[in-house]
Design a protein around this motif. Structure first.
Motif, PDB file in Angstrom:
ATOM      1  N   ARG A  70       9.104   2.539 -11.550  1.00  0.00           N
ATOM      2  CA  ARG A  70       8.518   2.380 -10.211  1.00  0.00           C
ATOM      3  C   ARG A  70       9.594   2.319  -9.142  1.00  0.00           C
ATOM      4  N   SER A  71      10.763   1.821  -9.502  1.00  0.00           N
ATOM      5  CA  SER A  71      11.821   1.620  -8.519  1.00  0.00           C
ATOM      6  C   SER A  71      12.507   2.924  -8.109  1.00  0.00           C
ATOM      7  N   CYS A  72      13.046   3.667  -9.089  1.00  0.00           N
ATOM      8  CA  CYS A  72      13.779   4.892  -8.764  1.00  0.00           C
ATOM      9  C   CYS A  72      12.931   6.139  -8.950  1.00  0.00           C
ATOM     10  N   GLU A  73      11.714   5.974  -9.515  1.00  0.00           N
ATOM     11  CA  GLU A  73      10.741   7.056  -9.680  1.00  0.00           C
ATOM     12  C   GLU A  73      11.202   8.164 -10.626  1.00  0.00           C
ATOM     13  N   LYS A  76       3.087   5.842  -2.984  1.00  0.00           N
ATOM     14  CA  LYS A  76       4.268   6.602  -3.404  1.00  0.00           C
ATOM     15  C   LYS A  76       4.333   6.655  -4.935  1.00  0.00           C
ATOM     16  N   PHE A  77       4.038   5.536  -5.579  1.00  0.00           N
ATOM     17  CA  PHE A  77       4.050   5.493  -7.039  1.00  0.00           C
ATOM     18  C   PHE A  77       3.006   6.439  -7.613  1.00  0.00           C
ATOM     19  N   GLU A  83       0.835  -1.199   0.000  1.00  0.00           N
ATOM     20  CA  GLU A  83       0.000   0.000   0.000  1.00  0.00           C
ATOM     21  C   GLU A  83       0.871   1.252   0.000  1.00  0.00           C
ATOM     22  N   LYS A  84       1.928   1.247   0.808  1.00  0.00           N
ATOM     23  CA  LYS A  84       2.852   2.384   0.839  1.00  0.00           C
ATOM     24  C   LYS A  84       3.513   2.588  -0.517  1.00  0.00           C
ATOM     25  N   ALA A  85       3.977   1.488  -1.114  1.00  0.00           N
ATOM     26  CA  ALA A  85       4.633   1.579  -2.422  1.00  0.00           C
ATOM     27  C   ALA A  85       3.652   2.083  -3.476  1.00  0.00           C
ATOM     28  N   GLY A  86       2.414   1.603  -3.431  1.00  0.00           N
ATOM     29  CA  GLY A  86       1.404   2.040  -4.392  1.00  0.00           C
ATOM     30  C   GLY A  86       1.095   3.515  -4.253  1.00  0.00           C
ATOM     31  N   GLU A  96       1.754   9.139  -6.193  1.00  0.00           N
ATOM     32  CA  GLU A  96       2.193  10.519  -5.957  1.00  0.00           C
ATOM     33  C   GLU A  96       3.229  10.928  -6.994  1.00  0.00           C
ATOM     34  N   THR A  97       4.168  10.036  -7.272  1.00  0.00           N
ATOM     35  CA  THR A  97       5.206  10.326  -8.257  1.00  0.00           C
ATOM     36  C   THR A  97       4.605  10.470  -9.639  1.00  0.00           C
ATOM     37  N   LYS A  98       3.677   9.592  -9.969  1.00  0.00           N
ATOM     38  CA  LYS A  98       3.024   9.659 -11.277  1.00  0.00           C
ATOM     39  C   LYS A  98       2.289  10.984 -11.437  1.00  0.00           C
ATOM     40  N   ARG A  99       1.586  11.418 -10.392  1.00  0.00           N
ATOM     41  CA  ARG A  99       0.865  12.695 -10.452  1.00  0.00           C
ATOM     42  C   ARG A  99       1.829  13.872 -10.616  1.00  0.00           C
ATOM     43  N   SER A 100       2.984  13.796  -9.957  1.00  0.00           N
ATOM     44  CA  SER A 100       3.945  14.899 -10.085  1.00  0.00           C
ATOM     45  C   SER A 100       4.487  14.974 -11.513  1.00  0.00           C
ATOM     46  N   PHE A 101       4.628  13.829 -12.174  1.00  0.00           N
ATOM     47  CA  PHE A 101       5.112  13.814 -13.554  1.00  0.00           C
ATOM     48  C   PHE A 101       4.037  14.296 -14.517  1.00  0.00           C
ATOM     49  N   THR A 102       2.796  13.984 -14.262  1.00  0.00           N
ATOM     50  CA  THR A 102       1.733  14.379 -15.174  1.00  0.00           C
ATOM     51  C   THR A 102       1.212  15.778 -14.883  1.00  0.00           C
ATOM     52  N   GLY A 103       1.738  16.420 -13.850  1.00  0.00           N
ATOM     53  CA  GLY A 103       1.291  17.753 -13.478  1.00  0.00           C
ATOM     54  C   GLY A 103       1.869  18.857 -14.331  1.00  0.00           C
TER      55      GLY A 103
END
Length: 58
Positions: free
Chosen positions: A33-36, A10-11, A5-8, A13-20
């Motif tokens: 997913r590993s190094c984001e 975090k992923f 759940e934590k990894a999901g 959040e990272t995805k949203r920051s990239f698509t923002g």
């Protein structure tokens, strides 16, 4: 909260920051997913960390 759940979260959040729209080169199509880090193509393994965790950004 489980590890997955934590990894999901975090992923996501990272995805949203990239698509923002924060990326100067435009929105990346893939992310590791590993190094984001953003990845420009659909690699089998991440060019940054070497992990087989490259996925398309949705």
């Amino acid at each position: 909260m489980s590890l997955f759940e934590k990894a999901g979260r975090k992923f996501e959040e990272t995805k949203r920051s990239f698509t923002g729209g924060d990326d100067a080169e435009g929105d990346p199509e893939y992310v590791c997913r590993s190094c984001e880090k953003p990845v420009s193509e659909d690699y089998d393994h991440c060019p940054h960390c070497g992990d087989a965790a490259v996925e398309p950004v949705e």
